[in-house]
Design an enzyme around this catalytic site. Structure first.
Site, mmCIF file in Angstrom:
data_model
loop_
_atom_site.group_PDB
_atom_site.id
_atom_site.type_symbol
_atom_site.label_atom_id
_atom_site.label_comp_id
_atom_site.label_asym_id
_atom_site.label_seq_id
_atom_site.Cartn_x
_atom_site.Cartn_y
_atom_site.Cartn_z
ATOM 1 N N LYS A 22 0.844 -1.215 0.000
ATOM 2 C CA LYS A 22 0.000 0.000 0.000
ATOM 3 C C LYS A 22 0.872 1.256 0.000
ATOM 4 O O LYS A 22 0.683 2.154 -0.813
ATOM 5 C CB LYS A 22 -0.895 -0.007 1.249
ATOM 6 C CG LYS A 22 -1.523 1.344 1.552
ATOM 7 C CD LYS A 22 -2.390 1.336 2.796
ATOM 8 C CE LYS A 22 -1.676 1.557 4.108
ATOM 9 N NZ LYS A 22 -1.421 2.943 4.493
ATOM 10 N N ASN A 23 1.830 1.310 0.937
ATOM 11 C CA ASN A 23 2.566 2.564 1.099
ATOM 12 C C ASN A 23 3.562 2.822 -0.031
ATOM 13 O O ASN A 23 3.969 3.955 -0.236
ATOM 14 C CB ASN A 23 3.259 2.603 2.468
ATOM 15 C CG ASN A 23 2.232 2.779 3.572
ATOM 16 O OD1 ASN A 23 1.078 3.133 3.314
ATOM 17 N ND2 ASN A 23 2.630 2.520 4.815
ATOM 18 N N CYS A 118 -4.567 12.977 12.538
ATOM 19 C CA CYS A 118 -5.278 11.722 12.364
ATOM 20 C C CYS A 118 -5.186 10.964 13.665
ATOM 21 O O CYS A 118 -4.466 11.360 14.575
ATOM 22 C CB CYS A 118 -4.749 10.938 11.169
ATOM 23 S SG CYS A 118 -3.498 9.772 11.579
ATOM 24 N N ARG A 123 0.811 14.462 13.218
ATOM 25 C CA ARG A 123 1.327 14.319 11.860
ATOM 26 C C ARG A 123 1.374 15.643 11.078
ATOM 27 O O ARG A 123 0.680 15.815 10.083
ATOM 28 C CB ARG A 123 0.526 13.253 11.093
ATOM 29 C CG ARG A 123 0.512 11.933 11.835
ATOM 30 C CD ARG A 123 -0.215 10.863 11.086
ATOM 31 N NE ARG A 123 0.607 10.207 10.100
ATOM 32 C CZ ARG A 123 0.158 9.235 9.298
ATOM 33 N NH1 ARG A 123 -1.083 8.843 9.376
ATOM 34 N NH2 ARG A 123 0.956 8.669 8.429
ATOM 35 N N ASP A 309 4.305 0.252 12.106
ATOM 36 C CA ASP A 309 3.091 -0.330 11.508
ATOM 37 C C ASP A 309 2.893 -1.799 11.887
ATOM 38 O O ASP A 309 1.890 -2.405 11.493
ATOM 39 C CB ASP A 309 3.129 -0.183 9.977
ATOM 40 C CG ASP A 309 3.027 1.264 9.536
ATOM 41 O OD1 ASP A 309 2.594 2.103 10.349
ATOM 42 O OD2 ASP A 309 3.394 1.562 8.381
ATOM 43 N N ARG A 401 -8.731 -0.070 4.094
ATOM 44 C CA ARG A 401 -7.732 0.870 3.594
ATOM 45 C C ARG A 401 -6.418 0.157 3.294
ATOM 46 O O ARG A 401 -5.665 0.618 2.437
ATOM 47 C CB ARG A 401 -7.469 1.957 4.640
ATOM 48 C CG ARG A 401 -8.672 2.821 4.918
ATOM 49 C CD ARG A 401 -8.297 3.962 5.820
ATOM 50 N NE ARG A 401 -7.124 4.644 5.270
ATOM 51 C CZ ARG A 401 -6.417 5.547 5.920
ATOM 52 N NH1 ARG A 401 -6.747 5.888 7.137
ATOM 53 N NH2 ARG A 401 -5.377 6.122 5.348
HETATM 54 N N1 EPU Z 1 6.418 14.246 11.067
HETATM 55 C C1 EPU Z 1 6.578 15.567 11.426
HETATM 56 N N2 EPU Z 1 6.579 16.507 10.439
HETATM 57 C C2 EPU Z 1 6.424 16.185 9.124
HETATM 58 C C3 EPU Z 1 6.267 14.823 8.766
HETATM 59 C C4 EPU Z 1 6.270 13.866 9.766
HETATM 60 O O1 EPU Z 1 6.723 15.901 12.605
HETATM 61 O O2 EPU Z 1 6.441 17.081 8.267
HETATM 62 C C5 EPU Z 1 6.396 13.210 12.144
HETATM 63 C C6 EPU Z 1 5.038 12.490 12.169
HETATM 64 O O3 EPU Z 1 4.088 13.240 12.895
HETATM 65 C C7 EPU Z 1 5.387 11.169 12.819
HETATM 66 C C8 EPU Z 1 6.812 10.920 12.298
HETATM 67 O O4 EPU Z 1 7.309 12.185 11.837
HETATM 68 O O5 EPU Z 1 5.402 11.309 14.198
HETATM 69 C C9 EPU Z 1 6.874 9.889 11.184
HETATM 70 O O6 EPU Z 1 6.180 10.362 10.057
HETATM 71 P P1 EPU Z 1 6.581 10.018 8.552
HETATM 72 O O7 EPU Z 1 6.540 11.280 7.775
HETATM 73 O O8 EPU Z 1 7.811 9.191 8.513
HETATM 74 O O9 EPU Z 1 5.356 9.108 8.151
HETATM 75 P P2 EPU Z 1 4.374 9.243 6.910
HETATM 76 O O10 EPU Z 1 5.154 9.442 5.665
HETATM 77 O O11 EPU Z 1 3.298 10.210 7.224
HETATM 78 C C10 EPU Z 1 4.436 6.684 6.382
HETATM 79 C C11 EPU Z 1 3.412 5.593 6.237
HETATM 80 C C12 EPU Z 1 2.826 5.257 7.599
HETATM 81 C C13 EPU Z 1 3.970 4.812 8.503
HETATM 82 C C14 EPU Z 1 5.029 5.909 8.590
HETATM 83 C C15 EPU Z 1 6.239 5.537 9.414
HETATM 84 C C16 EPU Z 1 2.574 6.041 4.018
HETATM 85 C C17 EPU Z 1 1.441 6.418 3.154
HETATM 86 N N3 EPU Z 1 2.368 6.040 5.332
HETATM 87 O O12 EPU Z 1 3.729 7.808 6.911
HETATM 88 O O13 EPU Z 1 1.919 4.175 7.398
HETATM 89 O O14 EPU Z 1 3.481 4.538 9.796
HETATM 90 O O15 EPU Z 1 5.477 6.248 7.255
HETATM 91 O O16 EPU Z 1 6.836 4.398 8.892
HETATM 92 O O17 EPU Z 1 3.636 5.698 3.531
HETATM 93 C C18 EPU Z 1 0.108 2.775 7.861
HETATM 94 O O18 EPU Z 1 0.316 2.216 6.770
HETATM 95 O O19 EPU Z 1 -0.664 2.279 8.730
HETATM 96 C C19 EPU Z 1 0.799 4.031 8.172
HETATM 97 C C20 EPU Z 1 0.392 4.871 9.120
#
Ligand code: EPU
Length: 423
Positions: A22-23, A118, A123, A309, A401
């Site tokens: 998915k991701n 969320c 986030r 995850d 999802r």
């Molecule tokens: N964060 C910030 N500022 C930002 C971006 C992120 O503070 O601008 C913080 C977030 O709040 C969080 C941490 O950094 O506490 C990690 O966030 P990251 O940006 O790495 O995650 P993401 O890109 O939003 C993806 C996956 C998530 C997975 C995370 C961590 C996708 C679509 N989603 O999210 O997947 O948990 O990386 O590995 O790729 C899931 O599939 O259930 C899911 C939540």
């Protein structure tokens, strides 16, 4: 709204095919916006998040069609007639923010609704914004929308270091930098397999990128990207989830398409808990042959550490382990919502901030429980496989999802599970 009913039913046996990630798919799809030529993804998962991304890309003027029962996604962004990603679509899924970098790079401008908070944490978008600003974007927040423009008409290569190795910010930066003028270097980049998969696809499209899978990614900007066909990498989180099934219920399951390198840190914890994980020529074979699993401590970390995850699923397993397990969640600040639901099934869990202590009990008992987010939902189903009696998991739309055919996949290995319509 549907519910899933699981009845603990003894050991599982058989094979479960693992879908495309998915991701990975959610970041590969926006990559179509970078090129006028078609991008085709194979091995795509059939999930509601993929439908949401389809709707978003179509709203921007891309053509997106699902072929072969959804396993192939054919996209073309020849004519993009809109650069606004509206709140109505973006609010459904955080990954919608991944259109920001590609639109800025190709069109020089983008207006993207803030995804908002969320259930699992705040986030924010600050890391995405500063990374794109480093490439010469001017970004302003107005009325809940990020208004982004490339200064001087186009993005320019730059060196940028992320404060935290964010997956999404790495993806947005890398996609934007492919069409920027000159060389870009991203330091403290995320190393997740989904990023490596994105880079492999961008390379097929003609992008000049090095260092994927390490913490420093170098991108040499090119004038244009062309079309490509790319298979989506295996979903390591779906893989890890189904590896827990025989660990918690007993038995032996072969996860088809699974690779150890995708789940190394997780597999080491299963091994320490007394579960055997063996690589076969078709995937990974996981077995619990006798006795209770042992409690193991887990701390979630960025890749290659233990994935956040898989934390909820590991907690479900630890509920029936011998001893006390400590689970530290370091990535998201509010990702223990499954704990009170597991407690309804007889689990003994104490949560203090980002730490949960799970005191293993001999047997869980079926109960009505509620899914609160994607990974929490599946942890309740896994717990149900090991519980005495019936577990009814409501609000399973969260599950749709990220897991395709969860009922038929678990049934095929002998689980007693069904999906029912709620009044
Ligand atoms: N964060 C910030 N500022 C930002 C971006 C992120 O503070 O601008 C913080 C977030 O709040 C969080 C941490 O950094 O506490 C990690 O966030 P990251 O940006 O790495 O995650 P993401 O890109 O939003 C993806 C996956 C998530 C997975 C995370 C961590 C996708 C679509 N989603 O999210 O997947 O948990 O990386 O590995 O790729 C899931 O599939 O259930 C899911 C939540």
């Amino acid at each position: 709204m549907d519910s899933i009913i699981v009845t603990g039913n003894g050991p599982l046996k058989g094979q479960i095919p693992i879908a495309g990630a998915k991701n990975a798919c959610l970041t590969l799809m926006p990559a179509t916006l970078l090129s006028e030529e078609p991008l085709t993804l194979t091995n795509a998962p059939r999930l509601s998040d993929i439908k949401t991304m389809t709707t978003l890309l179509q709203s921007l003027g891309a053509e997106v069609s699902q072929l072969q029962d959804g396993q192939v996604i054919a996209m073309s962004s020849h004519d993009l007639d809109n650069h606004t990603a509206h709140y109505d679509i973006v609010r459904k899924m955080r990954a919608s923010n991944l259109v920001l970098g590609p639109m800025l790079a190709r069109l020089g401008q983008a207006i993207v609704s803030l995804p908002g908070g969320c259930a699992i944490g705040a986030r924010p978008m600050d890391l995405h914004i500063t990374a794109l600003e480093a490439l010469g974007a001017e970004i302003e927040l107005k009325d809940g929308y990020l208004h982004a423009k490339a200064k001087g008409g186009g993005l320019k290569g730059a060196v940028h270091e992320l404060r935290f190795a964010s997956v999404g910010a790495t993806e947005n930066f890398v996609m934007a930098a492919t069409l920027a003028k000159g060389t870009s270097v991203l330091k403290n980049a995320a190393r997740e397999p989904e990023i490596v998969d994105l880079v492999r696809c961008l390379q097929k499209m003609g992008a000049q990128i090095d260092g994927e899978g390490t913490d420093t990614i170098t991108i040499q900007g090119v004038d244009r990207l062309h079309g490509a066909t790319h298979p989506v990498v295996t979903d390591r989180i779906e893989l890890g989830t189904y590896m827990i099934a025989p660990a918690i219920a007993g038995g032996e399951v072969e996860c088809l398409g699974g690779k150890l390198e995708l789940v190394q840190a997780f597999a080491e914890k299963l091994d320490a808990a007394g579960i055997s994980v063996e690589e076969t020529d078709k995937g990974l074979k996981v077995a619990r042959r006798n006795g209770r699993v042992r409690a193991v401590d887990v701390k979630t970390e960025v890749f290659p550490g233990f994935p956040t995850d898989l934390q909820a699923q590991m907690m479900a397993l630890m509920c029936t382990a011998e001893g006390t397990a400590t689970l530290d969640e370091t990535i998201f600040e509010n990702r223990f919502m499954h704990a009170p639901e597991l407690s309804r099934m007889g689990a003994e869990i104490e949560v203090h901030g980002g730490q949960a202590k799970v005191h293993g009990v001999e047997r869980l008992k079926g109960a009505p429980v509620m899914a609160t987010d994607l990974r929490a939902s599946v942890s309740l189903i896994l717990a149900g496989l090991a519980a005495e009696g019936e577990t009814r998991v409501s609000r399973v739309y969260h599950l749709d999802r990220g897991y395709e055919n969860v009922v038929s996949k678990l049934r095929s290995v002998g689980a007693k599970i069904e999906r029912v319509k709620e009044e």
